[in-house]
Design an enzyme around this catalytic site. Structure first.
Site, PDB file in Angstrom:
ATOM      1  N   LYS A 108     -26.174 161.300  91.122  1.00 48.19           N
ATOM      2  CA  LYS A 108     -27.404 160.791  91.988  1.00 48.19           C
ATOM      3  C   LYS A 108     -27.591 162.113  92.989  1.00 48.19           C
ATOM      4  O   LYS A 108     -26.809 162.794  93.595  1.00 48.19           O
ATOM      5  CB  LYS A 108     -26.902 159.737  93.066  1.00 48.19           C
ATOM      6  CG  LYS A 108     -28.005 159.001  93.607  1.00 48.19           C
ATOM      7  CD  LYS A 108     -27.482 157.853  94.118  1.00 48.19           C
ATOM      8  CE  LYS A 108     -28.419 157.004  94.927  1.00 48.19           C
ATOM      9  NZ  LYS A 108     -27.592 155.826  95.749  1.00 48.19           N
TER      10      LYS A 108
HETATM   11  C1  E4P Z   1     -29.472 153.344  96.408  1.00 43.51           C
HETATM   12  O1  E4P Z   1     -29.356 153.808  95.507  1.00 43.51           O
HETATM   13  C2  E4P Z   1     -29.649 153.625  97.837  1.00 43.51           C
HETATM   14  O2  E4P Z   1     -28.616 154.501  98.134  1.00 43.51           O
HETATM   15  C3  E4P Z   1     -29.686 152.499  98.862  1.00 43.51           C
HETATM   16  O3  E4P Z   1     -30.399 151.184  98.387  1.00 43.51           O
HETATM   17  C4  E4P Z   1     -30.001 152.834 100.172  1.00 43.51           C
HETATM   18  O4  E4P Z   1     -30.125 151.621 100.942  1.00 43.51           O
HETATM   19  P1  E4P Z   1     -30.347 151.723 102.466  1.00 43.51           P
HETATM   20  O5  E4P Z   1     -31.673 152.142 102.922  1.00 43.51           O
HETATM   21  O6  E4P Z   1     -30.032 150.036 102.986  1.00 43.51           O
HETATM   22  O7  E4P Z   1     -29.336 152.645 103.116  1.00 43.51           O
END
Ligand code: E4P
Length: 235
Positions: free
Chosen positions: A83
């Site tokens: 990622k």
């Molecule tokens: C997933 O890949 C993201 O990092 C995550 O959904 C972010 O979510 P949040 O906005 O609740 O932190």
């Protein structure tokens, strides 16, 4: 639409896997901070539970640092997806990872243009953050809708991963808007299972079943009594 769990909590992942609904997992530094321990060991354990894509996020902000961290993650298991945040350095790292055959998930996407660039650089997953846009009074689902249309028009193969999901309605809307994947916190997955009428229906069916069983258990005894006394059963 595929369903990923947005967590680093092993027990939550095991539960969703047992339900037969788990297609993959996304983690990020904040989710990892909630569980602690060794990030690498957690990732390996998650990859043993699911054979679907498991996103491991780099924290370096320079290209070489991202490459170093991402290559190390990619060695942990074949289903690791690195990622990488959307940035100029992130795009370069995504492009280099693509050349090396390492799959990437471009995170922190807030516009369709960012998603388009990430896909062009070679990311296989594109993660628009729906909830964080809603949090600042912008309709996050518009990005999902726009990207779905753009990818369809231009036959772009990258998958749209609807992230930062806050509630079950976001899941339905993501599916209708054309997201290929939605990544959900465990709480939202559980909310999707339940409906007040379903839960009430289960209780009512159980109670009616018990009543019927009790009535059936009393019937043969009543018949025997009638036969012994030679009287006709009353109407
Ligand atoms: C997933 O890949 C993201 O990092 C995550 O959904 C972010 O979510 P949040 O906005 O609740 O932190």
């Amino acid at each position: 639409m595929k369903i990923f769990l947005d967590t680093a909590d092993i027990e939550e992942i095991r539960t969703a896997a047992r339900w037969g609904v788990l297609d993959g997992v996304t983690t990020n530094p904040s989710l990892y901070a909630k569980v602690g321990g060794s990030y690498e060991e957690i990732l390996q354990e998650i990859c043993r539970i699911t054979s679907g894509p498991v996103s491991a996020e780099v924290v370096a902000e320079d290209v070489e640092g991202m490459l170093r961290e991402g290559r190390a993650f990619a060695k942990l298991a074949p289903n690791i997806v690195v990622k990488v945040p959307m940035s100029e350095e992130g795009l370069e790292a995504i492009s280099r990872f693509a050349d090396e055959g390492i799959k990437t998930n471009c995170t922190l996407i807030f516009t369709a243009n960012q998603g388009l660039l990430a896909a062009k650089a070679g990311a296989s997953l594109i993660s628009p953050f729906v909830g964080r846009l809603d949090d600042i009074n912008q309709d996050g689902m518009i990005v999902i809708r726009e990207l779905a249309e753009i990818f369809a028009i231009h036959e772009i193969e990258a998958e749209i991963l609807s992230a930062s999901i806050r509630h079950p309605l976001h899941v339905t809307q993501s599916a209708l808007a054309g997201a290929h994947i939605a990544t959900l916190p465990m709480k939202v997955l559980q909310q999707m299972v339940h409906h007040p009428l379903t839960d009430k229906g289960i209780v009512t069916f159980r109670a009616d079943w018990e009543k019927a069983r009790q009535a059936a258990a009393q019937k043969p005894a009543a018949k025997q009594e009638t036969a012994a006394s030679g009287t006709k059963p009353s109407a």
